[in-house]
Design a protein around this motif. Sequence first.
Motif, PDB file in Angstrom:
ATOM      1  N   THR A 117      41.018  48.400  49.253  1.00 27.81           N
ATOM      2  CA  THR A 117      39.557  48.368  49.345  1.00 27.81           C
ATOM      3  C   THR A 117      38.919  49.095  48.163  1.00 27.81           C
ATOM      4  O   THR A 117      37.949  48.597  47.557  1.00 27.81           O
ATOM      5  CB  THR A 117      39.097  49.009  50.664  1.00 27.81           C
ATOM      6  N   ASN A 120      39.311  46.975  44.872  1.00 27.91           N
ATOM      7  CA  ASN A 120      38.336  45.883  44.797  1.00 27.91           C
ATOM      8  C   ASN A 120      36.929  46.400  44.558  1.00 27.91           C
ATOM      9  O   ASN A 120      36.187  45.849  43.728  1.00 27.91           O
ATOM     10  CB  ASN A 120      38.373  45.056  46.093  1.00 27.91           C
ATOM     11  N   ALA A 121      36.561  47.457  45.263  1.00 25.58           N
ATOM     12  CA  ALA A 121      35.204  48.004  45.124  1.00 25.58           C
ATOM     13  C   ALA A 121      34.948  48.513  43.708  1.00 25.58           C
ATOM     14  O   ALA A 121      33.890  48.266  43.131  1.00 25.58           O
ATOM     15  CB  ALA A 121      34.986  49.123  46.142  1.00 25.58           C
ATOM     16  N   LEU A 149      34.601  43.966  49.102  1.00 28.76           N
ATOM     17  CA  LEU A 149      35.630  44.904  49.560  1.00 28.76           C
ATOM     18  C   LEU A 149      37.028  44.311  49.590  1.00 28.76           C
ATOM     19  O   LEU A 149      38.010  45.053  49.678  1.00 28.76           O
ATOM     20  CB  LEU A 149      35.275  45.420  50.956  1.00 28.76           C
ATOM     21  N   THR A 150      37.145  42.983  49.516  1.00 28.04           N
ATOM     22  CA  THR A 150      38.455  42.360  49.734  1.00 28.04           C
ATOM     23  C   THR A 150      39.006  41.584  48.541  1.00 28.04           C
ATOM     24  O   THR A 150      40.227  41.362  48.473  1.00 28.04           O
ATOM     25  CB  THR A 150      38.390  41.407  50.935  1.00 28.04           C
ATOM     26  N   SER A 191      42.861  38.011  45.146  1.00 28.10           N
ATOM     27  CA  SER A 191      43.306  39.215  45.861  1.00 28.10           C
ATOM     28  C   SER A 191      44.598  39.668  45.194  1.00 28.10           C
ATOM     29  O   SER A 191      45.390  38.849  44.740  1.00 28.10           O
ATOM     30  CB  SER A 191      43.522  38.936  47.348  1.00 28.10           C
TER      31      SER A 191
END
Length: 211
Positions: A117, A120-121, A149-150, A191
């Motif tokens: 998290t 990604n952030a 977030l993902t 991702s």
Amino acid sequence: MESDAVLILRQVIALAMLSVASYFDIKYREVDDRIWIAGAISGIIPYFLSPVPSVMTFVYMGVGAAVGISWFATRAFGQADGLALVSLAIIFPSFDSIPVALVISLGSIFILGVCGTLYNAILNISDAYHKKLFLGMNESMMRKVVAFLTIHRKRSNEKFVISRQKNNKFLFRVKVDPDEEFAGNCTGYVSTAFPMMPFMLSVLVAFLALF
């Protein structure tokens, strides 16, 4: 009760196995099954150097093995991750009456979630700062919040990523498929396939240091 020497031997075998596995997981995102076989066989040695295992030892071993089997049976994580827990259950069933494999599984999932998290952030905050966040994406605000977030826009140096964009839409996955192919040459949102072994190793080291 096991002697301190036997307990130390168990710790050394477990740490050595996860250290070697972490190297291959970081570099290739693949871990040879022979590492788990070697670890499990080595983990049997301490049983010949200590008294007959108690019933609780087998209970702890069963708990750890069950968690590991559930990981790859449900495909929640990769097969190597599940086999690592099964091997750990054999090598190091418990420490201070705590199932080691169960602690490793819960701790590594938690740390992986937090690190993923944050990763990604941070990348998305950088895109927002440079006014590149979600450019060209036709998505609702709620889906953009989830995406923040993902997933993230792929960086040029990333190899072990999975595409999460089709045209101008995000492709969210509630359940991760360990067999999805890496898309190192793709562009758009992805991702990251984080290696689980280093997280398992870190949790084990922290667990032993604390207890």
